[in-house]
Structures are given as C-alpha cells and as structure tokens.
Design an enzyme around this catalytic site. Structure first.
Site, PDB file in Angstrom:
ATOM      1  CB  CYS A 149      -0.930   0.000   1.215  1.00  0.00           C
ATOM      2  SG  CYS A 149      -2.034  -1.442   1.286  1.00  0.00           S
ATOM      3  CG  HIS A 189      12.492  -1.190   3.383  1.00  0.00           C
ATOM      4  ND1 HIS A 189      12.227  -2.331   4.121  1.00  0.00           N
ATOM      5  CD2 HIS A 189      12.166  -1.484   2.093  1.00  0.00           C
ATOM      6  CE1 HIS A 189      11.778  -3.268   3.309  1.00  0.00           C
ATOM      7  NE2 HIS A 189      11.724  -2.776   2.078  1.00  0.00           N
ATOM      8  CG  HIS A 191      -5.860  19.802   5.104  1.00  0.00           C
ATOM      9  ND1 HIS A 191      -7.097  20.071   5.635  1.00  0.00           N
ATOM     10  CD2 HIS A 191      -5.475  20.931   4.439  1.00  0.00           C
ATOM     11  CE1 HIS A 191      -7.468  21.292   5.295  1.00  0.00           C
ATOM     12  NE2 HIS A 191      -6.500  21.840   4.579  1.00  0.00           N
ATOM     13  CG  HIS A 201      -2.782   3.149   3.860  1.00  0.00           C
ATOM     14  ND1 HIS A 201      -3.452   3.062   2.663  1.00  0.00           N
ATOM     15  CD2 HIS A 201      -2.625   1.865   4.302  1.00  0.00           C
ATOM     16  CE1 HIS A 201      -3.674   1.792   2.380  1.00  0.00           C
ATOM     17  NE2 HIS A 201      -3.188   1.058   3.356  1.00  0.00           N
ATOM     18  CG  HIS A 235     -18.367   3.968   5.697  1.00  0.00           C
ATOM     19  ND1 HIS A 235     -19.289   4.396   4.757  1.00  0.00           N
ATOM     20  CD2 HIS A 235     -19.071   3.286   6.637  1.00  0.00           C
ATOM     21  CE1 HIS A 235     -20.503   3.998   5.118  1.00  0.00           C
ATOM     22  NE2 HIS A 235     -20.402   3.319   6.250  1.00  0.00           N
ATOM     23  CG  ASN A 293      -6.463  -1.071   2.161  1.00  0.00           C
ATOM     24  OD1 ASN A 293      -5.939  -0.418   1.258  1.00  0.00           O
ATOM     25  ND2 ASN A 293      -5.750  -1.694   3.083  1.00  0.00           N
TER      26      ASN A 293
END
Length: 463
Positions: free
Chosen positions: A200, A278, A362, A366, A395, A399
């Site tokens: 992702c 990482h 803002h 994720h 919602h 994902n």
C-alpha cells in the site's frame, strides 16, 4: 574583440564561415594566436563561463507540481455489500461454517460500508477464471483514470516523459506500463517503470521516484496506482488470509506531475518533501503481511495478528525521522523539553508525541483498516477531525491499496476544505514493512471536479 588586429578577426571569421574541421580549426587558432596571447586568454575565459553555466543548469532543481489527478469509480453493478461478500464465500463451497462466522465478525468490525466495489470475478459464475478477470479489472481502472486525467489537464500522451505504474499483486507480461503505452500511444522515448510487491505504500514511493527525475529537468510524469484483487480473493479456511477479503476493494488513481514552470499557475499542489523508510530488517515487520499458499494450495495474503503493533512501531521510527524536517522550532523545543523531563523523572512514562497539527492543516492517513487507523491516530495523538477522512474513505471505498490516499485527497476537495497555502501530509505504509511520507502545499482553493468520486455522496459524510 576591438583590441585584436584586423588580420586576426579575418582569420576567425573565415574559420566560422567555411566548413570547420578539427585540423582546420586548430590551424586557424594557431595562426590567430601567434603573437597574440590575449586571444587564448579570451577563449579560456569564455570556456570557463560556458562550463559554469552548464554546471548550474545541470544542478538546478525544479519545483515538482501536482497538475491534477483522477480516481476510478467502478459502475454501480460492482457494489460489494455485506450480503454480496457473504454470498461469494458461501457459494464457493470451500469455506467451513466456522470461517463463515469469522468472516461476518471481521466484516462487522472492518469499518467498510455497503458501497465499496469488488472485482469482476465476484460477479461471475466461474471463480476459476481469475486471469481474464484480473486483466479486465486492470484495464477498467487504469484506462478510466488516465482518460479522465488527460482530458482534464489537456496534456497529450506524446508530452509525457515518465510513466510509473504501481500494482503489488498483479504483474502480467506485457507489463501494465505496456498496456497503457499501447492504449494511449505514449512516445517511444518514454521512461516507464512497473512497481510490484511494494504494498500500500507504492503510491507514495512512485511519486517520490517520479519527483527525483522531474527535479532535474522540465517535463511530465504520469503515475498510475492500482491494485488487483481478482488473483488474490481468497477461497479457503485460513483465517489470517480471510481478513483481506473483508478489507481490500477495487480502486485506481492516476496522477500527473510536472516540473514545467509554465504550468505552475494550473497546478493544485506543490511537492515540498518526501521521506521513505524501510523496516524489513525486523522479522516481525517483514512477516506482518505475506502472500502465500495455505495447506490446500489456495493463494492469498496472510495478515499477522501482530500487524497493528508492527505498524505502530515502524511508524514511530518513521515520524521520529520526519519530525525535525517539518515541525516548527517552537514545537521541536517543546518536544525536546518534554522528552528530557520524562527521561529524568520517570523512565516508564509514556513517550511524548509532537503535535503534527502544528506543521500541517490536513493529514491523509492510509486507510488500511479500522484497527490500523485507530492505532495511528492514538500513536500520533491526532484529533478526530484529522482521522475522519481516512475513516470515511475506508467506509466508502475500502482499502484500495496504493491508490487509497488519493481517494482521501478527493474527499478533502469534495468537502471544499483545501485552501491556498495549506500544508498536507500524506502518510502511506505497506508490506515489507515500508512507510512513505509526502508533504504538499496547496496552490489553490478546492476547485469543483466533475469526476470527483465523492460527487453525489460527500454530503452524507462523515457518518
């Protein structure tokens, strides 16, 4: 050249007018320089200035701007309600009663609503026809998003210099990049890259990679972030792999970056900073999400029970690296003082967390899942208004992997919350375990976008 003899000027003019060859040029320069060292000094000085100019041009760093973006919205017949999800599981005949009940419980806690979208495979009679479904899913999402984006920006495919496609779970041959080149007719000299297996976080990583290229010279970069669930919809009884069926849904986004100064007035955002970390050296982080086969040979993605803790630990290290680069001096001093007091008087006291809302107006977190969003919100002590976009995106669309943060960005625009000068933080993370931050500055107020995926439903949110 007013101090040079007339004969010297004649020799130089003759050299420039006639066909120049290395031998003739050397001979002419030797004749001109004979008895006139001033000419050699002038040539050396001009050469030095030319080298300095070329060096400055090569080392110049251009601004990277987000010209526009587009998110794919699947047709309504692909809606994946809870009833559809349950029917798919039961109809497969491969899931036990216990796993069916487990699916219901996970779905109820997932944070997904009844308007997410599933791949074509789910609505077919034959669940074994996965590859044709995967191709169809990829073409529908990518082609629709890219067509909308190029139409909005009025940029021709021949103008695009860099193409990056990020898709973790599907890597066909020819590649997804080749599919886009074939469909839209990009220039043969285009630099194309396909990112796979990066989870992702791949959307942020693709933006960072494109920015590294664009900062060196003016141009356009098209980034397409997508995921393909057709080949990874799990039909089996391994509960760690059932969870993905309840969270991941169909989605694609196309983003057009530019470093052309002439397009600055039309851009929406400016990319200020990127950070990639990482954490794969840690065993728990590396194994938090693995694509594998179960005992019956069914392929799926297994999410470990330790995922939330691993994500929290990795993100804590990530934001510790990011904080000094984005927080104002006053907040850094407050954070340093609080940390020192905690260390001196009580080692077991909960670690102080800097207030990132003093650096950003803002935040795009994720939307990996309800538990993950809750954990990140607690970790960074964010107000509910800051995590609301992530909850609502989860919602409404589920994902959608690497494209999720752009659906979240579209939520901000649909709600008219972005103002010129606002700072926006995109934080994505995924398998490996990797984390990526993108820091943007808004260049204009939220415009109306006729293809915003939240049109006709934003008024219902937050729920």
């Amino acid at each position: 050249m007013g101090n040079l003899p007339a004969s010297t000027v004649v020799v130089l003019a003759r050299t420039l007018i006639l066909k120049i060859t290395p031998s003739s040029l050397i001979t002419s320069l030797a004749e001109a320089w004979e008895g006139n060292p001033l000419l050699l000094f002038s040539l050396a000085w001009c050469s030095l200035l030319l080298l300095l100019l070329l060096f400055r041009r090569s080392s110049r760093r251009y601004r990277v701007l987000l010209l526009d973006y587009a998110c794919y919205k699947a047709p309504s017949e692909r809606r994946c309600t809870y009833e559809v999800s349950e029917y798919v599981v039961i109809r497969s005949g491969k899931v036990s009663m216990g796993s069916q009940q487990f699916t219901r419980e996970v779905y109820a806690k997932s944070g997904l609503g009844d308007e997410t979208y599933a791949p074509p495979l789910i609505f077919r009679e034959d669940y074994a026809s996965r590859f044709p479904s995967a191709i169809q899913e990829a073409e529908e999402g990518m082609f629709s998003a890219v067509e909308s984006l190029l139409s909005k920006t009025q940029v021709l495919p021949s103008q695009v210099d860099v193409l990056i496609v990020a898709c973790s779970m599907f890597s066909p041959s020819p590649s997804l990049c080749s599919m886009l080149v074939h469909r839209f007719g990009f220039h043969p000299s285009i630099k194309s890259f396909s990112f796979s297996g990066m989870g992702c976080s791949a959307g942020g990583i693709a933006i960072d990679a494109a920015a590294q290229i664009l900062r060196r010279k003016p141009g356009y970069a098209l980034i397409v972030t997508t995921e393909n669930t057709s080949l990874n919809w799990y039909f089996g009884d391994e509960r760690s792999m059932i969870v993905t069926n309840c969270i991941f849904r169909v989605g694609s986004a196309a983003v057009l970056l530019t470093s052309d100064p002439a397009r600055g007035g039309a851009a929406k955002l400016e990319l200020l900073r990127t950070l990639r970390t990482h954490h794969g050296t840690d065993d728990a982080a590396y194994g938090a999400a693995l694509q594998q086969e179960d005992d019956c040979g069914n392929v799926g993605v297994a999410l470990s029970k330790d995922l939330v803790r691993v994500a929290g630990a990795a993100l804590r290290r990530h934001i510790t690296t990011l904080a000094p680069r984005v927080l104002p001096i006053s907040e850094l001093l407050r954070y340093a003082c609080a940390t020192a007091v905690s260390f001196i008087f009580n080692h077991k006291q909960q670690q102080h967390v800097p207030d990132f809302m003093r650096a950003f107006e803002h935040v795009c977190l994720h939307p990996g899942g309800k538990a993950v969003v809750n954990a990140v919100g607690r970790l960074m002590k964010l107000p509910e208004t800051a995590v609301e976009p992530a909850r609502m995106t989860l919602h409404r669309f589920g994902n959608t992997s690497s494209s999720s943060v752009f659906y979240e960005l579209a939520y901000f625009e649909a709600k008219k919350r972005l103002r010129r000068g606002d700072r926006l933080w995109m934080l994505s993370f995924g398998t490996g375990f990797k984390a990526c931050s993108l820091v943007w500055r808004c260049l204009s107020d939220s415009p109306f976008d006729p293809v915003n995926p939240w049109n006709n439903c934003a008024f219902r949110y937050p729920v």
